[in-house]
Design an enzyme around this catalytic site. Structure first.
Site, PDB file in Angstrom:
ATOM      1  N   TYR A 110       4.256   8.216  -2.571  1.00 60.31           N
ATOM      2  CA  TYR A 110       4.913   9.465  -2.947  1.00 60.31           C
ATOM      3  C   TYR A 110       5.328  10.297  -1.737  1.00 60.31           C
ATOM      4  O   TYR A 110       6.048  11.285  -1.877  1.00 60.31           O
ATOM      5  CB  TYR A 110       3.985  10.308  -3.831  1.00 60.31           C
ATOM      6  CG  TYR A 110       4.010   9.903  -5.287  1.00 60.31           C
ATOM      7  CD1 TYR A 110       3.521   8.664  -5.696  1.00 60.31           C
ATOM      8  CD2 TYR A 110       4.509  10.765  -6.264  1.00 60.31           C
ATOM      9  CE1 TYR A 110       3.536   8.307  -7.041  1.00 60.31           C
ATOM     10  CE2 TYR A 110       4.529  10.406  -7.599  1.00 60.31           C
ATOM     11  CZ  TYR A 110       4.044   9.176  -7.983  1.00 60.31           C
ATOM     12  OH  TYR A 110       4.064   8.828  -9.311  1.00 60.31           O
ATOM     13  N   ASP A 154      -1.387   7.003 -17.301  1.00 57.82           N
ATOM     14  CA  ASP A 154      -0.590   6.856 -18.530  1.00 57.82           C
ATOM     15  C   ASP A 154      -1.242   5.837 -19.460  1.00 57.82           C
ATOM     16  O   ASP A 154      -1.273   6.016 -20.686  1.00 57.82           O
ATOM     17  CB  ASP A 154       0.850   6.408 -18.218  1.00 57.82           C
ATOM     18  CG  ASP A 154       1.825   7.582 -18.151  1.00 57.82           C
ATOM     19  OD1 ASP A 154       1.403   8.678 -17.712  1.00 57.82           O
ATOM     20  OD2 ASP A 154       3.002   7.418 -18.536  1.00 57.82           O
ATOM     21  N   LYS A 170      -5.523  -2.639  -4.359  1.00 58.79           N
ATOM     22  CA  LYS A 170      -4.999  -4.013  -4.401  1.00 58.79           C
ATOM     23  C   LYS A 170      -5.224  -4.588  -3.000  1.00 58.79           C
ATOM     24  O   LYS A 170      -4.282  -4.912  -2.275  1.00 58.79           O
ATOM     25  CB  LYS A 170      -3.509  -3.969  -4.791  1.00 58.79           C
ATOM     26  CG  LYS A 170      -2.863  -5.325  -5.022  1.00 58.79           C
ATOM     27  CD  LYS A 170      -3.242  -5.969  -6.333  1.00 58.79           C
ATOM     28  CE  LYS A 170      -2.651  -7.364  -6.423  1.00 58.79           C
ATOM     29  NZ  LYS A 170      -3.044  -8.106  -7.630  1.00 58.79           N
ATOM     30  N   ASP A 228      -4.665  -4.489 -11.096  1.00 54.03           N
ATOM     31  CA  ASP A 228      -4.242  -5.263 -12.275  1.00 54.03           C
ATOM     32  C   ASP A 228      -5.434  -5.513 -13.201  1.00 54.03           C
ATOM     33  O   ASP A 228      -5.360  -5.332 -14.414  1.00 54.03           O
ATOM     34  CB  ASP A 228      -3.538  -6.571 -11.862  1.00 54.03           C
ATOM     35  CG  ASP A 228      -4.268  -7.346 -10.778  1.00 54.03           C
ATOM     36  OD1 ASP A 228      -5.249  -6.822 -10.200  1.00 54.03           O
ATOM     37  OD2 ASP A 228      -3.863  -8.492 -10.503  1.00 54.03           O
ATOM     38  N   ASP A 263      -1.028   7.265 -10.896  1.00 56.22           N
ATOM     39  CA  ASP A 263       0.026   7.682 -11.827  1.00 56.22           C
ATOM     40  C   ASP A 263       0.096   6.703 -13.000  1.00 56.22           C
ATOM     41  O   ASP A 263       0.107   7.099 -14.172  1.00 56.22           O
ATOM     42  CB  ASP A 263       1.367   7.718 -11.084  1.00 56.22           C
ATOM     43  CG  ASP A 263       2.517   8.075 -12.005  1.00 56.22           C
ATOM     44  OD1 ASP A 263       2.385   9.044 -12.764  1.00 56.22           O
ATOM     45  OD2 ASP A 263       3.542   7.363 -11.974  1.00 56.22           O
TER      46      ASP A 263
END
Ligand code: IPM
Ligand code: MN
Length: 349
Positions: free
Chosen positions: A137, A247, A187, A219, A243
């Protein structure tokens, strides 16, 4: 005003779409909680967002930012409009506020609430601590050879030791107050540079704070969130992973309408900002259908941060009580039910 009345200056940045509708409900509930608990809010209306931008070309004028710096908190509705090109308001308003006010923690609780028919497990109850000022970001990168076959676009993930450390430290302290277990999500098998830094810092900070550290690739974290969410209590992760994961967490706990977030400056060198996780939802703006529960729960996080934990708990409790009775069909019905519930809480307190 008598000396014993606590007062807080809060900027009301209602923003776009359903933002004004849902934050109006949250604002009234906060005022009601204030009456019950002996504090007042000095609301400062802050008319930024797509309408202001389309009218004036201004996204976040410096003098408005300076005014916001002097408040105790910001209650934000939502920003984003189909009439404004992508990124103008997101980067120019929302992200600029996160960066300039150094809101380095984005705290997003995920919890199954009573009476909500949700896709996640019944015992799902964790908190995501999302790094909020760095990573992908940060805005590093660019486009070269624009318009050619080899046009090249890069986005670089920035991860500073100090930035990672302060975020992980906040998460570890929160874990110490909850179950004592912190999970780093990253990751590290592919993003070996940033992953190594995050892992080393998380190990140091967890040892220092006396919490246990677990690690999950992002993942796999998606998979576990759906199939085995009980393994998570406090998750700490970078900006983009956070982020996306939040969700997913929202979908598992009854949808974006119920999800709250706090953009925190934990050191309190300036105001923190509170906003529902949902967006501006222009498709339902003005229809009276927007669910203000996410905004009300965000306002509860704000009250907690301002030092009004009892009022915060009662506001959250009111949302749970209304949900347990099946929720409400319209914004107005929600507002009435929540206010009634808060009033009842006062009687039984
Ligand atoms: C969020 C939103 C923002 C983000 C957008 C609107 C810039 O999706 O708060 O999660 O990506 O952080
Ligand atoms: Mn998001």
């Amino acid at each position: 005003m008598p000396d014993n009345v606590r007062s807080y200056a809060v900027a009301h940045l209602a923003g776009d779409g359903i933002g004004p509708e849902v934050t109006a409900v949250a604002r009234d509930l906060v005022d009601l909680a204030g009456k019950q608990h002996g504090f007042t809010i000095d609301w400062r209306h802050c008319p930024l967002g797509s309408e202001h931008y389309l009218r004036t070309g201004e996204v976040l004028p410096d003098e408005v930012l300076d005014g916001l710096r002097k408040t105790d908190a910001i209650l934000l509705g939502a920003v984003g409009s189909p009439q404004v090109p992508p990124g103008v308001l997101e980067r120019g308003l929302l992200l600029r506020l996160r960066f300039e006010l150094d809101l380095y923690v984005n705290l997003r609780p995920a919890k199954q609430r009573p009476g909500v028919d949700a896709a996640g497990a019944d015992d799902l109850d964790f908190v995501v601590v999302r790094e909020n000022t760095e990573g992908l970001y940060a805005g590093a990168g660019g486009i070269v050879h624009r318009g050619t076959a080899f046009e090249t676009a890069t986005e670089e993930s920035l991860n500073t030791r100090a930035g990672v450390e302060r975020c992980v430290r906040y998460a570890a302290k929160l874990a110490a107050k909850r179950s004592g277990k912190l999970t780093l999500v990253h990751k590290t098998n592919v993003l070996t540079n940033a992953g190594s830094l995050w892992m080393r810092v998380a190990e140091e900070v967890a040892a220092d704070q006396g919490v246990s550290l677990d690690y999950t690739h992002v993942d796999a974290a998606c998979l576990y969130m759906v199939s085995e969410s009980g393994r998570f209590d406090v998750i700490v992760t970078d900006n983009l992973f956070g982020d996306i994961l939040t969700d997913l967490a929202a979908a598992l706990t009854g949808g974006l309408g119920l999800s709250a977030s706090a953009n925190l400056n934990p050191d309190k060198t300036g105001p923190s900002m509170f906003e529902p996780v949902h967006g501006s939802a222009p498709d339902i703006a003005g229809t009276g259908k927007a669910n203000p529960a996410g905004a009300a729960l965000s306002a509860a996080l704000m009250l907690d941060h301002l030092g009004e934990p009892e009022a915060a708990a009662e506001l959250e409790g009111a949302v749970d009580a209304v949900l347990a009775h099946g929720g409400a069909a319209t914004t107005e019905a929600w507002a009435d039910a929540l206010a009634e519930q808060l009033a009842r809480t006062e009687v039984t307190r």
